[in-house]
Design an enzyme around this catalytic site. Sequence first.
Site, PDB file in Angstrom:
ATOM      1  N   GLU A 116     -11.937  18.236  -1.013  1.00 42.89           N
ATOM      2  CA  GLU A 116     -11.656  17.009  -0.270  1.00 42.89           C
ATOM      3  C   GLU A 116     -12.943  16.276   0.082  1.00 42.89           C
ATOM      4  O   GLU A 116     -13.032  15.048  -0.030  1.00 42.89           O
ATOM      5  CB  GLU A 116     -10.869  17.320   1.010  1.00 42.89           C
ATOM      6  CG  GLU A 116     -10.475  16.054   1.761  1.00 42.89           C
ATOM      7  CD  GLU A 116      -9.809  16.347   3.090  1.00 42.89           C
ATOM      8  OE1 GLU A 116     -10.000  15.532   4.020  1.00 42.89           O
ATOM      9  OE2 GLU A 116      -9.112  17.371   3.212  1.00 42.89           O
ATOM     10  N   ASN A 141      -7.735  24.980   6.356  1.00 43.40           N
ATOM     11  CA  ASN A 141      -6.929  24.905   7.573  1.00 43.40           C
ATOM     12  C   ASN A 141      -6.406  26.273   7.986  1.00 43.40           C
ATOM     13  O   ASN A 141      -6.257  26.552   9.184  1.00 43.40           O
ATOM     14  CB  ASN A 141      -5.795  23.879   7.412  1.00 43.40           C
ATOM     15  CG  ASN A 141      -4.624  24.377   6.619  1.00 43.40           C
ATOM     16  OD1 ASN A 141      -3.706  24.981   7.152  1.00 43.40           O
ATOM     17  ND2 ASN A 141      -4.640  24.135   5.314  1.00 43.40           N
TER      18      ASN A 141
END
Length: 321
Positions: A134, A232
């Site tokens: 990302e 995450n």
Amino acid sequence: MSVTSSEGKRVLLAKPRGYCAGVDRAVIAVEKALEAYGAPVYVRKEIVHNRHVVETLADRGAVFVAEADEVPEGAIVVFSAHGVAPSVHTEAAARGLRTIDATCPLVTKVHHEAKRFAKDDYDILLVGHHGHEEVEGTAGEAPDHVQLVDGPSDVAAVTVRDPEKVVWLSQTTLSVDETMETVRQLRERFPSLQDPPSDDICYATQNRQVAVKAMAPKCDLVLVVGSQNSSNSKRLVEVALTSGAGASYLIDYAKEIDDDWLDGVRTVGVTSGASVPEILVQGVIDYLAERGWAEVQEISTAEETLTFSLPRELRARRVGR
């Protein structure tokens, strides 16, 4: 095990947990592409960071590659939920690849922010982890303006051209608390530091961290279902430990649980990262139930109703869910 009876044993199950809207959309995109075009369908990088999901899609005919130049000319390639830099789109076009962009819309939002601030000639401090897909995609939108800040330890080395024209953006899957601490230190150095137009850390990442914070102080052990390359998911382990859990571990499958972890434990917390299918969580619940943790209490801190439409390339073919 020192705790042999089931008396007093319980599982606290965090809610929300598991798939977020962006992951759901990306996984369905690969499934629908396989239905519409047939195998093989190529996927650049892992569509989401979960081993079970990747292996399941591979069994159905998805072929995962590191870069677009590994895809045969003219073939179908899906870009992962984490997003890609403009250079990847350019390379794919040059090779005549038919692309399906499964980038999470919340990641796309950060890409747009990077382009906007680069156009206005800001220095962009991108809070995120080195090497994460990302981050590479977002930085690729404005490579001459973006500087990566990988946590508070990087703050001292940051240099900018004009302290009055500095903005911070972030990877969407970070720890909220650590990100805010990084931003606090950046603002000490650059008082005019500008915030993103809207929150960059995604709603699902925040919601899962809040649920773990509510659960962790009551837990002797917190099990986080998720893969080692899932940012995450790893953050959920950190949040559990800093929020009062006696111990916390990241596992892909129930079979990875070490029974020594359960020694002396009464309350086990269970949650999962945003790229984890519920079947894997249920496997952990079943494993614990077989060992005396049959009582399950859900700890709910938010309701999630957001959904995203399929990538436009699949909508154009009227591919239904």
